[in-house]
Design a protein around this motif. Structure first.
Motif, PDB file in Angstrom:
ATOM      1  N   ASP A 244      -4.181 -48.379 -23.565  1.00 35.34           N
ATOM      2  CA  ASP A 244      -3.276 -49.349 -22.946  1.00 35.34           C
ATOM      3  C   ASP A 244      -2.086 -49.660 -23.839  1.00 35.34           C
ATOM      4  OD1 ASP A 244      -5.263 -50.486 -24.605  1.00 35.34           O
ATOM      5  OD2 ASP A 244      -4.865 -52.484 -23.811  1.00 35.34           O
ATOM      6  N   ALA A 247       0.202 -46.644 -23.766  1.00 38.13           N
ATOM      7  CA  ALA A 247       0.969 -46.606 -22.516  1.00 38.13           C
ATOM      8  C   ALA A 247       2.132 -47.594 -22.568  1.00 38.13           C
ATOM      9  CB  ALA A 247       0.055 -46.909 -21.334  1.00 38.13           C
ATOM     10  N   GLN A 251       6.125 -46.436 -22.375  1.00 38.75           N
ATOM     11  CA  GLN A 251       7.047 -47.006 -21.390  1.00 38.75           C
ATOM     12  C   GLN A 251       8.338 -47.482 -22.025  1.00 38.75           C
ATOM     13  OE1 GLN A 251       4.568 -49.989 -19.380  1.00 38.75           O
ATOM     14  NE2 GLN A 251       4.768 -48.812 -17.488  1.00 38.75           N
ATOM     15  N   LEU A 262       4.046 -37.082 -24.925  1.00 40.81           N
ATOM     16  CA  LEU A 262       2.879 -36.906 -24.046  1.00 40.81           C
ATOM     17  C   LEU A 262       2.415 -35.455 -24.036  1.00 40.81           C
ATOM     18  CD1 LEU A 262       3.827 -39.190 -21.024  1.00 40.81           C
ATOM     19  CD2 LEU A 262       1.854 -39.482 -22.534  1.00 40.81           C
ATOM     20  N   VAL A 273      -3.287 -42.073 -20.825  1.00 43.84           N
ATOM     21  CA  VAL A 273      -2.002 -42.781 -20.856  1.00 43.84           C
ATOM     22  C   VAL A 273      -1.261 -42.595 -19.535  1.00 43.84           C
ATOM     23  CG1 VAL A 273       0.268 -42.883 -21.958  1.00 43.84           C
ATOM     24  CG2 VAL A 273      -1.805 -42.671 -23.357  1.00 43.84           C
ATOM     25  N   ARG A 274      -1.260 -41.372 -19.018  1.00 44.67           N
ATOM     26  CA  ARG A 274      -0.563 -41.114 -17.742  1.00 44.67           C
ATOM     27  C   ARG A 274      -1.187 -41.914 -16.601  1.00 44.67           C
ATOM     28  NH1 ARG A 274      -0.107 -35.618 -19.929  1.00 44.67           N
ATOM     29  NH2 ARG A 274       2.125 -35.119 -20.152  1.00 44.67           N
ATOM     30  N   LEU A 276      -2.561 -44.834 -16.832  1.00 47.15           N
ATOM     31  CA  LEU A 276      -2.136 -46.222 -16.980  1.00 47.15           C
ATOM     32  C   LEU A 276      -0.667 -46.410 -16.608  1.00 47.15           C
ATOM     33  CD1 LEU A 276      -3.954 -47.079 -20.333  1.00 47.15           C
ATOM     34  CD2 LEU A 276      -4.549 -47.861 -18.052  1.00 47.15           C
ATOM     35  N   LEU A 277       0.142 -45.393 -16.862  1.00 50.53           N
ATOM     36  CA  LEU A 277       1.565 -45.483 -16.536  1.00 50.53           C
ATOM     37  C   LEU A 277       1.808 -45.552 -15.032  1.00 50.53           C
ATOM     38  CD1 LEU A 277       3.063 -42.935 -19.102  1.00 50.53           C
ATOM     39  CD2 LEU A 277       3.285 -45.425 -19.145  1.00 50.53           C
ATOM     40  N   GLU A 281       3.101 -52.852 -15.088  1.00 50.29           N
ATOM     41  CA  GLU A 281       2.683 -53.412 -16.380  1.00 50.29           C
ATOM     42  C   GLU A 281       1.911 -54.711 -16.232  1.00 50.29           C
ATOM     43  OE1 GLU A 281       4.711 -54.923 -20.611  1.00 50.29           O
ATOM     44  OE2 GLU A 281       5.964 -54.161 -18.960  1.00 50.29           O
TER      45      GLU A 281
END
Length: 442
Positions: A244, A247, A251, A262, A273-274, A276-277, A281
């Motif tokens: 988190d 991520a 951003q 990435l 990570v992707r 969560l993106l 937010e």
């Protein structure tokens, strides 16, 4: 102090020394000496950087230091408690000058500063007077490998380059001097350094250490640090961060840089990570970590406690074990329930956790807004809450520290703590408060 009649102390040896008030109470520890270079090559000490209760580093003017001797510094007992900030023209002896490369004026070459002596002159001012140096061992390659070189002590006027454009203090030494600090305190120090020194220090920190520090930095500074590192190293740092937090950082990066990093990350870490993106937010999906503690229902209590005891596990994540059907990685099989740490402590070690699930099956969906997440956590007194999809599979967990990060102002890390209206505090009050807190804990 020197054994001669002239008062003297060595800066590196003074670091860590206890500062006492006139009543003999320990109120702080010395962390650095602030000097101001003069026109004729000397440098006058203007104060000490000291650490008071709460790991806060503040400025103690040299005029409020009444004595410096082996093992102790005596102060008048009054101190401005605002966080220390270096002013233009000032230098930190440990932070800026130790391990700086200088040139000997006798033509014998260069040397490295190991320590710096300050003498008190007839006007009672403390001035840089002598340097303890190490210079490379001359001779064969073999002799240089087996010896770090000779050491010598010289007068200040026997070298050049101490305050000029010589090679900066080695970041390795600087990192070593801060090795006992927790990530939040080290992050505060990083904010005080200039951009170049910040990158140098970051380059010396281990991946896990730097990852933890970045999580404590304001957005603009952590972007500056990551973009200042080699791309491969920056990707390794993102791998070491909680998904988190990684991520959130990705951003904030320029789109081209984010895409490059990435692609350089480990595939599994990058996939987390992707995922969560994909969420806003300020939703549960955007705040959650994808690496909560997950076990099967037949897992014994003892095994769960062993997982919780891992040093690297954050306290908030260690508070809750998620019991799921296979697979046991997010997105997992169906979430059956959770078990709190305290409940585990009350059960026999061989009992399966599937038999002691919490009756309150509280969870939120990934699109739940921050307000809904905080309401659920407050209602059920949770320090973490599961995030599940429409099929009941565990996607991750939101912890209370993630919630606070999103509720506080963006610049909360840069804000100073409230100080008395006079801007000053009696150091003996700090000592007494610390003693009271220690007594309560005991």
């Amino acid at each position: 102090m020197s054994t001669t009649s002239q008062p003297r102390f060595y800066a590196a040896r003074l670091v860590g020394t206890t500062v006492f008030d006139p009543l003999g109470d320990a109120v702080a520890r010395v962390r650095d000496i602030v000097v101001l270079p003069q026109s004729r090559g000397a440098a006058r000490a203007v104060g000490l950087v000291v650490e008071v209760a709460g790991k806060r580093r503040v400025f103690l003017p040299i005029t409020r230091v009444t004595a410096i001797s082996p093992g102790q510094v005596i102060s008048t007992g009054v101190l401005n408690v605002r966080r220390f900030e270096k002013r233009s023209g000032e230098l930190l002896v440990v932070g800026d000058l130790l391990d700086r490369a200088v040139t000997l004026t006798d033509g014998t070459g260069g040397a490295t500063v190991l320590d710096i002596a300050l003498d008190q002159n007839r006007h009672k001012d403390w001035e840089v007077s002598r340097l303890h140096l190490r210079r490379p061992r001359r001779g064969s390659s073999l002799s240089r490998l087996v010896s770090r070189g000779e050491t010598l002590t010289v007068e200040l006027n026997e070298v050049t380059g101490l305050y000029g454009t010589q090679e900066e203090q080695s970041a390795h030494l600087l990192a070593a001097s801060y090795q006992d600090l927790n990530p939040a305190d080290l992050a505060e120090i990083l904010q005080e350094l200039d951009a170049k020194r910040r990158i140098e220090l970051a380059g010396e920190l281990a991946d896990e250490r730097l990852a933890n520090v970045l999580e404590e930095l304001p957005e603009d500074i952590r972007v500056e640090v990551v973009t200042g590192l080699d791309a491969t190293r920056a990707a390794d740092i993102l791998d070491a961060m909680d998904p988190d937090d990684a991520a959130d950082l990705v951003q904030e990066l320029p789109e081209q840089v984010a895409s490059q990093l990435l692609n350089l990350m480990e595939p599994e870490e990058a996939e987390d990570v992707r995922r969560l993106l994909a969420y806003d937010e300020y939703t549960a999906g955007g705040m959650m970590t994808t690496e909560p503690l997950i076990v099967a229902p037949e897992t014994p209590v003892a095994h769960c406690l062993a997982m919780i005891s891992r040093e690297a596990l954050h306290a908030a994540l260690a508070s809750t074990v998620h019991v799921c059907r296979s697979p046991l990685e997010t997105p997992s099989g169906k979430l059956l329930g959770i078990v709190h740490f305290q409940q585990l402590l009350r059960e026999r070690p061989d009992r399966p956790v599937g038999e002691i699930l919490d009756n309150d099956k509280v969870a939120v969906g990934p699109t739940a807004p921050l307000s809904a997440v905080t309401r659920e956590m407050a209602t059920y007194n949770l320090v973490s809450i599961p995030v599940i999809d429409e099929e009941g599979r565990l996607l991750g967990a939101v912890t209370v520290d993630d919630v606070l990060d999103h509720m506080l102002p963006d610049d909360w890390r840069e804000q100073d703590e409230p100080v008395p209206t006079t801007g000053q505090i009696d150091l003996s009050e700090i000592a007494r408060a610390t003693a009271r807190d220690t007594a309560k804990e005991g």
